[in-house]
Design a protein around this motif. Structure first.
Motif, PDB file in Angstrom:
ATOM      1  N   VAL A 414       0.839  -1.197   0.000  1.00 41.05           N
ATOM      2  CA  VAL A 414       0.000   0.000   0.000  1.00 41.05           C
ATOM      3  C   VAL A 414       0.876   1.250   0.000  1.00 41.05           C
ATOM      4  CG1 VAL A 414      -1.603   1.373   1.405  1.00 41.05           C
ATOM      5  CG2 VAL A 414      -2.005  -1.065   1.077  1.00 41.05           C
ATOM      6  N   LEU A 415       1.892   1.256   0.868  1.00 45.35           N
ATOM      7  CA  LEU A 415       2.774   2.423   0.948  1.00 45.35           C
ATOM      8  C   LEU A 415       3.478   2.680  -0.387  1.00 45.35           C
ATOM      9  CD1 LEU A 415       4.453   1.945   4.458  1.00 45.35           C
ATOM     10  CD2 LEU A 415       2.641   3.549   3.837  1.00 45.35           C
ATOM     11  N   LYS A 416       3.894   1.618  -1.059  1.00 52.56           N
ATOM     12  CA  LYS A 416       4.619   1.771  -2.319  1.00 52.56           C
ATOM     13  C   LYS A 416       3.696   2.093  -3.491  1.00 52.56           C
ATOM     14  CE  LYS A 416       8.426  -1.254  -0.916  1.00 52.56           C
ATOM     15  NZ  LYS A 416       9.135  -2.541  -1.122  1.00 52.56           N
ATOM     16  N   SER A 417       2.397   1.818  -3.308  1.00 55.14           N
ATOM     17  CA  SER A 417       1.442   2.026  -4.398  1.00 55.14           C
ATOM     18  C   SER A 417       0.710   3.359  -4.307  1.00 55.14           C
ATOM     19  CB  SER A 417       0.419   0.879  -4.412  1.00 55.14           C
ATOM     20  OG  SER A 417       1.054  -0.374  -4.592  1.00 55.14           O
ATOM     21  N   ILE A 418       1.151   4.225  -3.402  1.00 52.65           N
ATOM     22  CA  ILE A 418       0.518   5.545  -3.281  1.00 52.65           C
ATOM     23  C   ILE A 418       0.807   6.363  -4.533  1.00 52.65           C
ATOM     24  CG2 ILE A 418       0.597   7.737  -2.010  1.00 52.65           C
ATOM     25  CD1 ILE A 418       1.141   6.078   0.522  1.00 52.65           C
ATOM     26  N   ILE A 419      -0.250   6.889  -5.147  1.00 50.28           N
ATOM     27  CA  ILE A 419      -0.091   7.657  -6.379  1.00 50.28           C
ATOM     28  C   ILE A 419      -0.409   9.144  -6.197  1.00 50.28           C
ATOM     29  CG2 ILE A 419      -0.486   5.702  -7.922  1.00 50.28           C
ATOM     30  CD1 ILE A 419      -3.399   6.653  -8.188  1.00 50.28           C
ATOM     31  N   TYR A 420      -1.006   9.484  -5.040  1.00 51.53           N
ATOM     32  CA  TYR A 420      -1.282  10.909  -4.798  1.00 51.53           C
ATOM     33  C   TYR A 420      -1.557  11.127  -3.321  1.00 51.53           C
ATOM     34  CZ  TYR A 420      -3.116  15.634  -5.458  1.00 51.53           C
ATOM     35  OH  TYR A 420      -3.314  16.989  -5.400  1.00 51.53           O
ATOM     36  N   VAL A 421      -0.979  12.197  -2.790  1.00 55.42           N
ATOM     37  CA  VAL A 421      -1.233  12.622  -1.418  1.00 55.42           C
ATOM     38  C   VAL A 421      -1.809  14.030  -1.495  1.00 55.42           C
ATOM     39  CG1 VAL A 421      -0.219  13.137   0.837  1.00 55.42           C
ATOM     40  CG2 VAL A 421       0.663  11.213  -0.511  1.00 55.42           C
ATOM     41  N   GLU A 422      -3.058  14.171  -1.105  1.00 56.01           N
ATOM     42  CA  GLU A 422      -3.698  15.474  -1.196  1.00 56.01           C
ATOM     43  C   GLU A 422      -3.037  16.464  -0.235  1.00 56.01           C
ATOM     44  OE1 GLU A 422      -7.934  15.449  -1.047  1.00 56.01           O
ATOM     45  OE2 GLU A 422      -8.139  13.786  -2.469  1.00 56.01           O
ATOM     46  N   SER A 423      -3.260  17.737  -0.461  1.00 53.50           N
ATOM     47  CA  SER A 423      -2.591  18.766   0.339  1.00 53.50           C
ATOM     48  C   SER A 423      -3.396  19.199   1.558  1.00 53.50           C
ATOM     49  CB  SER A 423      -2.294  19.987  -0.534  1.00 53.50           C
ATOM     50  OG  SER A 423      -3.496  20.493  -1.100  1.00 53.50           O
ATOM     51  N   GLU A 424      -4.708  19.069   1.494  1.00 56.00           N
ATOM     52  CA  GLU A 424      -5.556  19.535   2.599  1.00 56.00           C
ATOM     53  C   GLU A 424      -5.544  18.529   3.742  1.00 56.00           C
ATOM     54  OE1 GLU A 424     -10.178  20.920   3.493  1.00 56.00           O
ATOM     55  OE2 GLU A 424      -9.480  20.637   1.423  1.00 56.00           O
ATOM     56  N   LEU A 425      -5.129  18.989   4.916  1.00 56.60           N
ATOM     57  CA  LEU A 425      -5.017  18.114   6.079  1.00 56.60           C
ATOM     58  C   LEU A 425      -6.320  18.098   6.865  1.00 56.60           C
ATOM     59  CD1 LEU A 425      -1.488  19.130   7.423  1.00 56.60           C
ATOM     60  CD2 LEU A 425      -2.064  17.256   5.881  1.00 56.60           C
ATOM     61  N   GLU A 426      -6.619  16.927   7.449  1.00 59.85           N
ATOM     62  CA  GLU A 426      -7.796  16.773   8.301  1.00 59.85           C
ATOM     63  C   GLU A 426      -7.335  16.352   9.691  1.00 59.85           C
ATOM     64  OE1 GLU A 426     -11.656  13.807   8.784  1.00 59.85           O
ATOM     65  OE2 GLU A 426     -10.687  14.011   6.821  1.00 59.85           O
ATOM     66  N   LEU A 427      -7.917  16.971  10.704  1.00 56.05           N
ATOM     67  CA  LEU A 427      -7.582  16.639  12.089  1.00 56.05           C
ATOM     68  C   LEU A 427      -8.377  15.427  12.539  1.00 56.05           C
ATOM     69  CD1 LEU A 427      -6.217  17.325  14.829  1.00 56.05           C
ATOM     70  CD2 LEU A 427      -8.177  18.819  15.288  1.00 56.05           C
ATOM     71  N   THR A 428      -7.684  14.424  13.058  1.00 51.92           N
ATOM     72  CA  THR A 428      -8.308  13.230  13.626  1.00 51.92           C
ATOM     73  C   THR A 428      -7.759  13.042  15.042  1.00 51.92           C
ATOM     74  OG1 THR A 428      -6.656  11.543  13.076  1.00 51.92           O
ATOM     75  CG2 THR A 428      -8.124  12.254  11.290  1.00 51.92           C
ATOM     76  N   PRO A 429      -8.320  12.123  15.823  1.00 49.43           N
ATOM     77  CA  PRO A 429      -7.766  11.897  17.168  1.00 49.43           C
ATOM     78  C   PRO A 429      -6.309  11.461  17.155  1.00 49.43           C
ATOM     79  CG  PRO A 429      -9.957  10.936  17.000  1.00 49.43           C
ATOM     80  CD  PRO A 429      -9.586  11.393  15.628  1.00 49.43           C
ATOM     81  N   GLY A 430      -5.863  10.816  16.072  1.00 51.11           N
ATOM     82  CA  GLY A 430      -4.495  10.304  16.035  1.00 51.11           C
ATOM     83  C   GLY A 430      -3.485  11.195  15.344  1.00 51.11           C
ATOM     84  N   GLY A 431      -3.943  12.288  14.736  1.00 48.26           N
ATOM     85  CA  GLY A 431      -3.011  13.156  14.035  1.00 48.26           C
ATOM     86  C   GLY A 431      -3.686  13.917  12.921  1.00 48.26           C
ATOM     87  N   VAL A 432      -2.879  14.577  12.094  1.00 52.87           N
ATOM     88  CA  VAL A 432      -3.391  15.277  10.923  1.00 52.87           C
ATOM     89  C   VAL A 432      -2.893  14.559   9.672  1.00 52.87           C
ATOM     90  CG1 VAL A 432      -3.697  17.551  11.961  1.00 52.87           C
ATOM     91  CG2 VAL A 432      -1.467  16.913  11.063  1.00 52.87           C
ATOM     92  N   CYS A 433      -3.786  14.453   8.693  1.00 52.07           N
ATOM     93  CA  CYS A 433      -3.479  13.650   7.513  1.00 52.07           C
ATOM     94  C   CYS A 433      -4.395  14.074   6.373  1.00 52.07           C
ATOM     95  CB  CYS A 433      -3.693  12.169   7.859  1.00 52.07           C
ATOM     96  SG  CYS A 433      -3.381  10.980   6.521  1.00 52.07           S
ATOM     97  N   PRO A 434      -3.924  14.053   5.136  1.00 51.28           N
ATOM     98  CA  PRO A 434      -4.800  14.305   3.991  1.00 51.28           C
ATOM     99  C   PRO A 434      -5.387  12.984   3.481  1.00 51.28           C
ATOM    100  CG  PRO A 434      -2.544  14.204   3.253  1.00 51.28           C
ATOM    101  CD  PRO A 434      -2.510  13.926   4.734  1.00 51.28           C
ATOM    102  N   ARG A 435      -6.204  13.055   2.457  1.00 47.80           N
ATOM    103  CA  ARG A 435      -6.655  11.825   1.788  1.00 47.80           C
ATOM    104  C   ARG A 435      -5.487  11.241   0.997  1.00 47.80           C
ATOM    105  NH1 ARG A 435     -12.269  14.386   0.679  1.00 47.80           N
ATOM    106  NH2 ARG A 435     -11.309  15.297  -1.180  1.00 47.80           N
ATOM    107  N   ILE A 436      -5.393   9.925   0.998  1.00 48.05           N
ATOM    108  CA  ILE A 436      -4.287   9.215   0.361  1.00 48.05           C
ATOM    109  C   ILE A 436      -4.846   8.320  -0.757  1.00 48.05           C
ATOM    110  CG2 ILE A 436      -2.350   7.638   0.721  1.00 48.05           C
ATOM    111  CD1 ILE A 436      -1.997  10.164   2.336  1.00 48.05           C
TER     112      ILE A 436
END
Length: 447
Positions: A414-436
């Motif tokens: 999954v990690l190697k097959s990432i084709i796009y990481v969006e720029s807009e971050l979302e706050l979750t209980p575990g951290g901030v992350c965009p859509r992957i």
């Protein structure tokens, strides 16, 4: 909790009287209040105080004993020191824990994260109103079977015989709403939302209601999805769920225990697409529960884990850092044994993508919002997972809820097959992350 400087003073006096020259004490305390409601009436009110004090003592042979207590008055500390001293003669002889070399280093100064604690009737009234508004959002929404509004007042401290004295305190308030639908001839559909802040006055209650309603309504018209390989978009929460399950990839203690997908030689290797970067950042501005030091008194910091797809650092305690000839990262939890865990993930784009992808234009894409059965469907030591999920099939912005399906794969792929990481971050209980965005993942739905 007692004044920490006063605690340090009488602990030192007692230790000297007992002939103890090396010791440390870590303590944490949590006062929490939570409420639940059901159809406009209070369902449950809970209040608790949990505290834990860990005392470690090293003897003249430099072996260590550890004990725990909840009593930090002078008599309680004296008994704990005596018990730990006696236990020290039966302590491990190899890889003996020691003080962090950074336990007396300055920590980052942050503004106190405290807020006024709301009374229980205010919590109940707020949650009842939220339930009422969520049920009123659509005729099909008949109940909010899972809901909660809670407040926590947390503090923790660390002190040792080398002169370290650390203390901090903060508050958190959280709400979750999980609604359920009932329609003739259709399966019940559910969806939820979560919000976190320092205090009730800052809590985005309206946003929590709106998100829960929108997600629930979007699942009313559901369809089966055909089994096959799909381009998949993980929501911030779903990706962090997977990252947490497979965090042994960068957990130094797991690596030394040979309970990891990595080895000490994995540093510097590409484990993900160059589009991905990940840090552990306890001091991130959006982290509601910032911690400036860990269980060993080590100052916390921003630790790059994956940089442009390269595994750049493990998360360390003082002991794992010593064994791997590096510096601690401030990720230790102290107890009967020292463990390592992340604080707050910050996932963000690495190298620029060749193509900008958008759900408004994508065709036949699976958008996974939430993963389920993580305890049973993921094998952390093999890297494999097969998990039910809530999500949608998306075609040019139009999303259709998926009746029931599972996503399966290997997290390393999954990690190697990432084709796009969006720029807009979302706050979750575990951290901030965009859509992957991940290419070609196996989805099992309708045969």
């Amino acid at each position: 909790m007692a004044n920490v400087q006063e605690l340090s003073d009488y602990t030192r006096e007692i230790a000297q009287r007992l002939g103890i020259h090396k010791y440390d004490v870590y303590g944490s305390s949590t006062d929490s209040t939570s409420v639940q409601v059901d159809q406009g009436e209070p369902k449950q009110v809970k209040a608790s105080n949990r505290s834990s004090i860990v005392v470690r003592v090293w003897n003249e042979k430099q072996t260590m004993g550890v004990t725990s207590t909840t009593d930090i008055d002078p008599k309680g500390i004296e008994l704990a020191l005596k018990t730990a001293q006696e236990a020290s003669y039966f302590g491990v002889k190899e890889n003996i824990p020691d003080f962090s070399p950074e336990s007396t280093n300055p920590v980052v100064e942050i503004e106190p994260q405290t807020a006024t604690i709301a009374e229980v009737p205010v919590l109940i009234e707020t949650l009842i109103q939220a339930e009422k508004e969520l049920i009123a959002a659509h005729p099909a929404i008949t109940s909010v079977p899972y809901n909660g509004l809670s407040q926590q007042d947390l503090d923790h401290f660390y002190l040792n015989s080398a002169g370290a004295v650390r203390y901090e305190r903060h508050n958190t308030t959280s709400m979750y709403l999980y609604s359920k639908t009932e329609e003739n001839g259709k399966k019940p559909r559910s969806a939820g939302s979560f919000r976190l802040s320092n205090g009730l006055n800052q809590l985005d209650v309206d946003g929590c209601i709106k998100e829960a309603a929108e997600k629930t309504i979007s699942h009313l018209n559901y369809q089966k999805v055909k089994t096959g390989k799909y381009r998949v978009v993980f929501s911030a929460e779903a990706f962090l769920q997977l990252l947490s399950v497979f965090s042994n990839l960068f957990n130094a203690q797991s690596i030394l225990d040979q309970q990891s997908l990595s080895t000490p030689d994995s540093l510097g290797r590409a484990i993900a697409s160059p589009l991905l970067s990940v840090c552990d950042d306890a001091l991130h501005p959006q982290n509601i529960a910032k911690e400036t030091f860990d269980g060993e008194g080590t100052p916390t910091r921003r630790t790059p884990i994956i940089t442009d797809g390269i595994l750049t650092s493990f998360l360390h305690s003082a002991g794992t850092a010593k064994r791997l000839n590096t510096q601690p990262t401030g990720n230790a939890n102290i107890g009967a044994k020292v463990t390592v865990s992340p604080h707050f993930y910050h996932v963000f784009p690495g190298q620029p993508a060749q193509e900008v992808l958008s759900l408004a234009e994508a065709e036949n894409v699976i958008w996974i919002d939430d993963l389920q059965a993580l305890h049973a469907g993921a094998n952390a030591l093999q890297g494999s997972f097969s998990l039910p999920f809530d999500g949608w099939l998306v075609n040019k912005g139009e999303r259709i809820s998926i009746d029931s399906a599972t996503v399966a794969g290997d997290f390393r792929e999954v990690l190697k097959s990432i084709i796009y990481v969006e720029s807009e971050l979302e706050l979750t209980p575990g951290g901030v992350c965009p859509r992957i965005w991940v290419d070609q993942l196996s989805i099992t739905g309708e045969s």
